[in-house]
Design a protein around this motif. Structure first.
Motif, PDB file in Angstrom:
ATOM      1  N   LYS A  31       0.843  -1.191   0.018  1.00 46.13           N
ATOM      2  CA  LYS A  31       0.075  -0.016   0.041  1.00 46.13           C
ATOM      3  C   LYS A  31       0.863   1.208   0.072  1.00 46.13           C
ATOM      4  CE  LYS A  31      -4.021  -2.227   2.199  1.00 46.13           C
ATOM      5  NZ  LYS A  31      -4.786  -2.263   3.889  1.00 46.13           N
ATOM      6  N   LYS A  34       2.200   2.248  -3.565  1.00 45.46           N
ATOM      7  CA  LYS A  34       1.197   2.429  -4.413  1.00 45.46           C
ATOM      8  C   LYS A  34       1.573   3.566  -5.455  1.00 45.46           C
ATOM      9  CE  LYS A  34      -3.720   3.806  -5.253  1.00 45.46           C
ATOM     10  NZ  LYS A  34      -4.952   3.796  -4.654  1.00 45.46           N
ATOM     11  N   ASN A  35       1.525   3.550  -6.578  1.00 47.40           N
ATOM     12  CA  ASN A  35       1.849   4.450  -7.542  1.00 47.40           C
ATOM     13  C   ASN A  35       3.433   4.873  -7.601  1.00 47.40           C
ATOM     14  OD1 ASN A  35      -0.598   4.934  -8.585  1.00 47.40           O
ATOM     15  ND2 ASN A  35      -1.158   6.266  -6.874  1.00 47.40           N
ATOM     16  N   VAL A  36       4.341   4.052  -7.244  1.00 46.44           N
ATOM     17  CA  VAL A  36       5.667   3.917  -7.437  1.00 46.44           C
ATOM     18  C   VAL A  36       6.063   3.136  -8.717  1.00 46.44           C
ATOM     19  CG1 VAL A  36       7.720   2.870  -6.588  1.00 46.44           C
ATOM     20  CG2 VAL A  36       6.226   3.636  -4.801  1.00 46.44           C
ATOM     21  N   TRP A  37       6.589   4.115  -9.477  1.00 47.86           N
ATOM     22  CA  TRP A  37       6.940   3.369 -10.807  1.00 47.86           C
ATOM     23  C   TRP A  37       8.318   2.958 -11.267  1.00 47.86           C
ATOM     24  CZ3 TRP A  37       2.369   2.202 -11.761  1.00 47.86           C
ATOM     25  CH2 TRP A  37       1.471   3.211 -11.703  1.00 47.86           C
ATOM     26  N   ILE A  64       5.949  -2.011 -12.632  1.00 46.68           N
ATOM     27  CA  ILE A  64       7.035  -0.992 -12.001  1.00 46.68           C
ATOM     28  C   ILE A  64       8.370  -1.483 -12.829  1.00 46.68           C
ATOM     29  CG2 ILE A  64       8.319  -0.620 -10.021  1.00 46.68           C
ATOM     30  CD1 ILE A  64       6.091  -1.029  -8.394  1.00 46.68           C
ATOM     31  N   ASN A 165      -2.535  -1.391  -7.977  1.00 47.19           N
ATOM     32  CA  ASN A 165      -2.246  -0.261  -9.179  1.00 47.19           C
ATOM     33  C   ASN A 165      -3.438  -0.969 -10.370  1.00 47.19           C
ATOM     34  OD1 ASN A 165      -0.509   1.299  -7.512  1.00 47.19           O
ATOM     35  ND2 ASN A 165       1.139   0.422  -8.944  1.00 47.19           N
ATOM     36  N   LYS A 167      -3.345  -3.361 -12.085  1.00 49.77           N
ATOM     37  CA  LYS A 167      -2.367  -3.870 -13.148  1.00 49.77           C
ATOM     38  C   LYS A 167      -2.645  -5.470 -13.407  1.00 49.77           C
ATOM     39  CE  LYS A 167       0.194  -0.177 -14.137  1.00 49.77           C
ATOM     40  NZ  LYS A 167      -0.220   0.528 -15.492  1.00 49.77           N
TER      41      LYS A 167
END
Length: 202
Positions: A31, A34-37, A64, A165, A167
């Motif tokens: 959590k 989240k939104n870590v690329w 990611i 995410n 995906k």
């Protein structure tokens, strides 16, 4: 061959991996990611081998971009304009190279995660958060249960991030976890079949 301490560790893998499957903290850490690329994994030895083994799966499932580096590679090559998340892996939590490398990234303001077997080890205390292998003692340079536990922790982390995410679908998430459990349940049978083969083909 069959008297080696390695066989004790091999046979302990099933229980260790089942514990990893029950580890709810992996969901909590996911959590936070989240939104870590972009993800940087720093390790060496068997921990590094586990990281590069799972990196393609992590990229596919979690969406990611993953870079795996040894501490020396990171020191000499760097990662360029990196603004992602850093994971340091050390089964003992005492690898000075990994500690120094993760410390440098933390000084840059990046979030850090330790994957280790030792709670309150130097790496664990350095990082913002920690996930634990819970594989017990492994007094051997060639890791068995530590390697497989590291792989599974990374796989589960990828699955949790992928679900968060969006995906992957919940159905695919469930099927992937069930596949892991099925493979773990078959480990003892695999050991028996492999042992029998080598006994028959000395």
């Amino acid at each position: 061959m069959f008297e080696s301490v390695m066989w004790q560790y091999i046979r302990q893998q099933q229980d260790v991996l089942l514990q990893v499957m029950k580890n709810e903290k992996i969901k909590e850490v996911a959590k936070k990611m989240k939104n870590v690329w972009d993800l940087l994994i720093v390790a060496h030895g068997s921990s590094y081998n586990a990281a590069i083994t799972i990196a393609p799966y992590f990229e596919q499932v979690a969406g990611i971009h993953v870079q795996c580096m040894t501490p020396s590679q990171l020191a000499h090559r760097g990662v360029g304009d990196f603004n992602g998340f850093c994971i340091g892996i050390s089964q003992t939590g005492t690898s000075q190279g990994v500690i120094d490398a993760i410390g440098n990234q933390k000084e840059k303001g990046l979030s850090t995660l330790a994957i280790t077997n030792e709670v309150l080890s130097p790496l664990d205390q350095l990082c913002d958060d920690g996930l634990y292998l819970e594989c017990g003692q492994e007094d051997s340079n060639a890791k068995t249960k530590g390697y497989s536990a590291t792989c599974l922790v990374l796989m589960r982390l990828a699955l949790e991030i992928g679900l968060i995410n969006e995906k992957m679908t919940e159905k695919d998430y469930y099927q992937a976890n069930e596949t892991c459990r099925e493979e773990i349940s078959e480990l003892e049978q695999v050991i028996q079949v492999a042992t029998h083969y080598f006994q028959e083909h000395e």
